[in-house]
Design a protein around this motif. Structure first.
Motif, PDB file in Angstrom:
ATOM      1  N   LYS A 115       3.576   1.419  -4.712  1.00  0.00           N
ATOM      2  CA  LYS A 115       4.606   0.998  -5.752  1.00  0.00           C
ATOM      3  C   LYS A 115       3.859   0.780  -7.065  1.00  0.00           C
ATOM      4  O   LYS A 115       4.661   1.255  -8.032  1.00  0.00           O
ATOM      5  CB  LYS A 115       5.074  -0.398  -5.352  1.00  0.00           C
ATOM      6  N   GLY A 116       2.858   0.218  -7.110  1.00  0.00           N
ATOM      7  CA  GLY A 116       2.067   0.147  -8.339  1.00  0.00           C
ATOM      8  C   GLY A 116       1.655   1.421  -9.042  1.00  0.00           C
ATOM      9  O   GLY A 116       1.810   1.752 -10.340  1.00  0.00           O
ATOM     10  N   THR A 117       1.131   2.454  -8.155  1.00  0.00           N
ATOM     11  CA  THR A 117       0.811   3.717  -8.380  1.00  0.00           C
ATOM     12  C   THR A 117       2.067   4.471  -9.172  1.00  0.00           C
ATOM     13  O   THR A 117       1.978   4.947  -9.869  1.00  0.00           O
ATOM     14  CB  THR A 117       0.178   4.405  -7.181  1.00  0.00           C
TER      15      THR A 117
ATOM     16  N   ARG B 129      -1.763 -12.642  -9.322  1.00  0.00           N
ATOM     17  CA  ARG B 129      -3.220 -12.465  -9.469  1.00  0.00           C
ATOM     18  C   ARG B 129      -3.667 -13.007 -10.867  1.00  0.00           C
ATOM     19  O   ARG B 129      -4.625 -13.144 -10.782  1.00  0.00           O
ATOM     20  CB  ARG B 129      -3.568 -10.951  -9.114  1.00  0.00           C
TER      21      ARG B 129
ATOM     22  N   LYS C 158       0.675 -14.318   3.633  1.00  0.00           N
ATOM     23  CA  LYS C 158       2.218 -15.158   3.570  1.00  0.00           C
ATOM     24  C   LYS C 158       2.894 -14.902   2.163  1.00  0.00           C
ATOM     25  O   LYS C 158       2.170 -14.825   1.057  1.00  0.00           O
ATOM     26  CB  LYS C 158       2.034 -16.614   3.896  1.00  0.00           C
TER      27      LYS C 158
ATOM     28  N   GLN D  62      15.710 -14.079  -2.459  1.00  0.00           N
ATOM     29  CA  GLN D  62      15.377 -13.744  -3.812  1.00  0.00           C
ATOM     30  C   GLN D  62      16.245 -12.903  -4.441  1.00  0.00           C
ATOM     31  O   GLN D  62      16.717 -12.640  -5.787  1.00  0.00           O
ATOM     32  CB  GLN D  62      13.851 -12.877  -3.871  1.00  0.00           C
TER      33      GLN D  62
ATOM     34  N   GLY E 223       0.853  -1.021   0.003  1.00  0.00           N
ATOM     35  CA  GLY E 223       0.013   0.040   0.008  1.00  0.00           C
ATOM     36  C   GLY E 223       0.841   1.348  -0.105  1.00  0.00           C
ATOM     37  O   GLY E 223       0.194   2.252   0.056  1.00  0.00           O
TER      38      GLY E 223
ATOM     39  N   SER F 285       1.649  12.017  -3.899  1.00  0.00           N
ATOM     40  CA  SER F 285       2.317  11.666  -4.993  1.00  0.00           C
ATOM     41  C   SER F 285       3.269  12.959  -5.273  1.00  0.00           C
ATOM     42  O   SER F 285       4.261  13.012  -5.945  1.00  0.00           O
ATOM     43  CB  SER F 285       1.496  11.288  -6.113  1.00  0.00           C
TER      44      SER F 285
ATOM     45  N   GLY G  77       7.710  -5.354  -6.446  1.00  0.00           N
ATOM     46  CA  GLY G  77       7.280  -6.448  -5.457  1.00  0.00           C
ATOM     47  C   GLY G  77       8.205  -7.643  -5.478  1.00  0.00           C
ATOM     48  O   GLY G  77       8.104  -8.480  -4.911  1.00  0.00           O
TER      49      GLY G  77
ATOM     50  N   ARG H 103      11.791  -9.453  -2.833  1.00  0.00           N
ATOM     51  CA  ARG H 103      11.187  -8.840  -1.404  1.00  0.00           C
ATOM     52  C   ARG H 103      11.876  -9.796  -0.514  1.00  0.00           C
ATOM     53  O   ARG H 103      11.403  -9.605   0.941  1.00  0.00           O
ATOM     54  CB  ARG H 103       9.881  -8.692  -1.291  1.00  0.00           C
TER      55      ARG H 103
ATOM     56  N   ARG I 188       0.415  -8.956   6.046  1.00  0.00           N
ATOM     57  CA  ARG I 188       1.459  -8.480   5.173  1.00  0.00           C
ATOM     58  C   ARG I 188       2.292  -7.201   5.562  1.00  0.00           C
ATOM     59  O   ARG I 188       3.554  -7.190   5.457  1.00  0.00           O
ATOM     60  CB  ARG I 188       0.731  -7.728   3.666  1.00  0.00           C
TER      61      ARG I 188
ATOM     62  N   SER J 256       5.293  -8.586  -9.474  1.00  0.00           N
ATOM     63  CA  SER J 256       5.017  -9.715  -9.034  1.00  0.00           C
ATOM     64  C   SER J 256       3.544 -10.184  -8.503  1.00  0.00           C
ATOM     65  O   SER J 256       3.039 -11.262  -8.866  1.00  0.00           O
ATOM     66  CB  SER J 256       6.136 -10.278  -8.240  1.00  0.00           C
TER      67      SER J 256
ATOM     68  N   ARG K 229      -9.293  -6.465  -3.362  1.00  0.00           N
ATOM     69  CA  ARG K 229      -8.516  -7.699  -3.494  1.00  0.00           C
ATOM     70  C   ARG K 229      -8.747  -8.357  -2.121  1.00  0.00           C
ATOM     71  O   ARG K 229      -8.818  -7.596  -1.190  1.00  0.00           O
ATOM     72  CB  ARG K 229      -6.974  -7.235  -3.306  1.00  0.00           C
TER      73      ARG K 229
ATOM     74  N   ARG L 103      -9.184   1.042  -1.885  1.00  0.00           N
ATOM     75  CA  ARG L 103      -8.342   0.427  -3.160  1.00  0.00           C
ATOM     76  C   ARG L 103      -9.285  -0.472  -4.004  1.00  0.00           C
ATOM     77  O   ARG L 103      -9.810  -1.352  -3.191  1.00  0.00           O
ATOM     78  CB  ARG L 103      -7.018  -0.138  -2.709  1.00  0.00           C
TER      79      ARG L 103
HETATM   80  P1  AP5 Z   1      -0.743   0.814  -4.499  1.00  0.00           P
HETATM   81  O1  AP5 Z   1       0.076   1.547  -5.683  1.00  0.00           O
HETATM   82  O2  AP5 Z   1      -1.586  -0.357  -5.047  1.00  0.00           O
HETATM   83  O3  AP5 Z   1       0.302   0.285  -3.331  1.00  0.00           O
HETATM   84  P2  AP5 Z   1       1.322  -0.866  -3.621  1.00  0.00           P
HETATM   85  O4  AP5 Z   1       2.540  -0.640  -2.852  1.00  0.00           O
HETATM   86  O5  AP5 Z   1       1.526  -1.617  -5.237  1.00  0.00           O
HETATM   87  O6  AP5 Z   1       0.608  -1.892  -2.791  1.00  0.00           O
HETATM   88  P3  AP5 Z   1       0.579  -3.617  -2.786  1.00  0.00           P
HETATM   89  O7  AP5 Z   1      -0.548  -4.054  -1.845  1.00  0.00           O
HETATM   90  O8  AP5 Z   1       0.121  -4.030  -4.356  1.00  0.00           O
HETATM   91  O9  AP5 Z   1       1.836  -4.118  -2.455  1.00  0.00           O
HETATM   92  P4  AP5 Z   1       2.074  -5.416  -2.031  1.00  0.00           P
HETATM   93  O10 AP5 Z   1       3.776  -5.363  -1.906  1.00  0.00           O
HETATM   94  O11 AP5 Z   1       1.592  -5.860  -0.634  1.00  0.00           O
HETATM   95  O12 AP5 Z   1       1.352  -6.445  -2.936  1.00  0.00           O
HETATM   96  P5  AP5 Z   1       1.784  -7.406  -4.012  1.00  0.00           P
HETATM   97  O13 AP5 Z   1       0.763  -7.193  -5.050  1.00  0.00           O
HETATM   98  O14 AP5 Z   1       3.270  -6.906  -4.724  1.00  0.00           O
HETATM   99  O15 AP5 Z   1      -1.351   1.823  -3.603  1.00  0.00           O
HETATM  100  C1  AP5 Z   1      -2.261   1.589  -2.584  1.00  0.00           C
HETATM  101  C2  AP5 Z   1      -3.518   2.479  -2.678  1.00  0.00           C
HETATM  102  O16 AP5 Z   1      -3.170   3.612  -2.358  1.00  0.00           O
HETATM  103  C3  AP5 Z   1      -4.426   2.344  -4.045  1.00  0.00           C
HETATM  104  O17 AP5 Z   1      -5.635   2.525  -3.830  1.00  0.00           O
HETATM  105  C4  AP5 Z   1      -3.589   3.775  -4.519  1.00  0.00           C
HETATM  106  O18 AP5 Z   1      -4.812   4.231  -5.582  1.00  0.00           O
HETATM  107  C5  AP5 Z   1      -3.694   4.465  -3.433  1.00  0.00           C
HETATM  108  N1  AP5 Z   1      -2.458   5.647  -3.601  1.00  0.00           N
HETATM  109  C6  AP5 Z   1      -1.276   5.218  -4.102  1.00  0.00           C
HETATM  110  N2  AP5 Z   1      -0.585   6.433  -4.035  1.00  0.00           N
HETATM  111  C7  AP5 Z   1      -1.185   7.274  -3.467  1.00  0.00           C
HETATM  112  C8  AP5 Z   1      -1.157   8.805  -3.132  1.00  0.00           C
HETATM  113  N3  AP5 Z   1       0.391   9.169  -3.318  1.00  0.00           N
HETATM  114  N4  AP5 Z   1      -1.966   9.381  -2.734  1.00  0.00           N
HETATM  115  C9  AP5 Z   1      -3.229   8.826  -2.239  1.00  0.00           C
HETATM  116  N5  AP5 Z   1      -3.421   7.671  -2.781  1.00  0.00           N
HETATM  117  C10 AP5 Z   1      -2.678   6.903  -3.271  1.00  0.00           C
HETATM  118  O19 AP5 Z   1       1.585  -8.836  -3.508  1.00  0.00           O
HETATM  119  C11 AP5 Z   1       0.652  -9.560  -2.969  1.00  0.00           C
HETATM  120  C12 AP5 Z   1       0.925 -10.783  -2.359  1.00  0.00           C
HETATM  121  O20 AP5 Z   1       1.652 -11.469  -3.311  1.00  0.00           O
HETATM  122  C13 AP5 Z   1       1.919 -10.753  -1.459  1.00  0.00           C
HETATM  123  O21 AP5 Z   1       1.289 -10.547   0.148  1.00  0.00           O
HETATM  124  C14 AP5 Z   1       2.551 -12.093  -1.313  1.00  0.00           C
HETATM  125  O22 AP5 Z   1       1.574 -13.185  -0.820  1.00  0.00           O
HETATM  126  C15 AP5 Z   1       2.453 -12.368  -2.813  1.00  0.00           C
HETATM  127  N6  AP5 Z   1       3.875 -11.865  -3.244  1.00  0.00           N
HETATM  128  C16 AP5 Z   1       3.985 -10.955  -4.267  1.00  0.00           C
HETATM  129  N7  AP5 Z   1       5.353 -10.863  -4.703  1.00  0.00           N
HETATM  130  C17 AP5 Z   1       6.097 -11.763  -3.829  1.00  0.00           C
HETATM  131  C18 AP5 Z   1       7.395 -12.074  -3.667  1.00  0.00           C
HETATM  132  N8  AP5 Z   1       8.362 -11.532  -4.237  1.00  0.00           N
HETATM  133  N9  AP5 Z   1       7.883 -13.111  -2.855  1.00  0.00           N
HETATM  134  C19 AP5 Z   1       6.680 -13.875  -2.179  1.00  0.00           C
HETATM  135  N10 AP5 Z   1       5.336 -13.492  -2.333  1.00  0.00           N
HETATM  136  C20 AP5 Z   1       5.116 -12.265  -2.965  1.00  0.00           C
END
Ligand code: AP5
Length: 225
Positions: A16-18, A40, A61, A99, A13, A207, A92, A95, A178, A35, A167, A134
């Motif tokens: 990173k994606g944004t 997904r 996890k 890795q 959150g 941002s 992502g 991490r 997380r 990732s 999600r 989100r």
């Molecule tokens: P957003 O841009 O979605 O944030 P993010 O950092 O990308 O958040 P994620 O939850 O996707 O990160 P994550 O690392 O937990 O998940 P991932 O998908 O990699 O922004 C969040 C919200 O805030 C949005 O609504 C956005 O619009 C808003 N926002 C952003 N910037 C803003 C701003 N400046 N002002 C206002 N609002 C703003 O991983 C998911 C799962 O997959 C993990 O938990 C794990 O189980 C698995 N996984 C993924 N990668 C691995 C890996 N390498 N190893 C092991 N397991 C993994």
């Protein structure tokens, strides 16, 4: 111009994606892999990996390192990005320290090692508020926020008009896990990249504050002599 091989590090959150979308808009020659988006998509396609991933993700996890390495390095290879002149952004992955070590070993023979790692440092209270609002478009990975960047039509993706979803790992309980995972794994990862001299940090809650700092780091890397 130098190649840019960037990893965005940050808590769930943190944006990173944004920030990835904003960078791809500004630097058209850079491409990205997330990732989380790859996982997904596998879940939506109901592949074997998707079935495994959905179990781990539902519990907040991390998936096993070897699965993640094969998935992401395989994707980089399929896309033809394993070369010295390629530029890409990773969101992502890596991490965990394991890795990171494994990726470095696999990229080194192609002279395609990461050359910039940026940590997004966002206060936890800001993150928690964002997550409540989100919504995502799974096939593309596009991310929306009901207050910050709402879709043009409520509940629909701006580009395809397909439905947006919440999600399953954005519930309070799973999200807490997380955040805890991140806090436990990020220290060794940052140490690894700091020792390589490529770790930077940008801090802020919006941002308007984060993106200019991030963009400046990218420009410096692209034009470093
Ligand atoms: P957003 O841009 O979605 O944030 P993010 O950092 O990308 O958040 P994620 O939850 O996707 O990160 P994550 O690392 O937990 O998940 P991932 O998908 O990699 O922004 C969040 C919200 O805030 C949005 O609504 C956005 O619009 C808003 N926002 C952003 N910037 C803003 C701003 N400046 N002002 C206002 N609002 C703003 O991983 C998911 C799962 O997959 C993990 O938990 C794990 O189980 C698995 N996984 C993924 N990668 C691995 C890996 N390498 N190893 C092991 N397991 C993994």
């Amino acid at each position: 111009m130098n190649p840019l091989r960037l990893l965005l590090l940050g808590a769930p959150g943190s944006g990173k994606g944004t920030q990835t979308s904003k960078l791809l808009n500004q630097f058209k020659h850079i491409k990205s892999v997330s990732s989380g988006d790859l996982l997904r998509q596998r879940i939506q396609q109901k592949t074997d990996l998707g079935r495994i991933a959905s179990e781990y993700i539902a519990q907040g996890k991390l998936l096993p390192d070897s699965l993640m390495n094969d998935l992401v390095v395989g994707e980089l290879s399929t896309r033809g990005w394993l070369s010295a002149d390629s530029s890409f952004l990773l969101d992502g992955f890596p991490r965990t320290l394991e890795q990171a070590r494994s990726l470095r070993t696999q990229l080194a023979p192609h002279k395609a090692s990461l050359n910039l790692v940026v940590e997004l440092d966002v206060p936890t209270d800001v993150i928690l508020e964002r997550i409540e609002n989100r919504y995502v478009h799974v096939p593309s990975g596009r991310v929306y926020n009901l207050t910050y960047n709402p879709p043009k039509v409520s509940g629909k993706d701006d580009i395809t008009g397909e439905p947006l979803t919440k999600r399953p790992d954005d519930t309070a309980e799973v999200f807490g896990k997380r955040l805890k995972n991140y806090a436990e794994t990020v220290g060794p990862l940052k140490h690894f990249y700091s020792e390589l001299g490529i770790l930077k940090k940008v801090s802020g809650s919006t941002s308007d504050i984060i993106f200019p700092q991030l963009s400046k780091l990218v420009v410096q890397k692209l034009h470093q002599s």
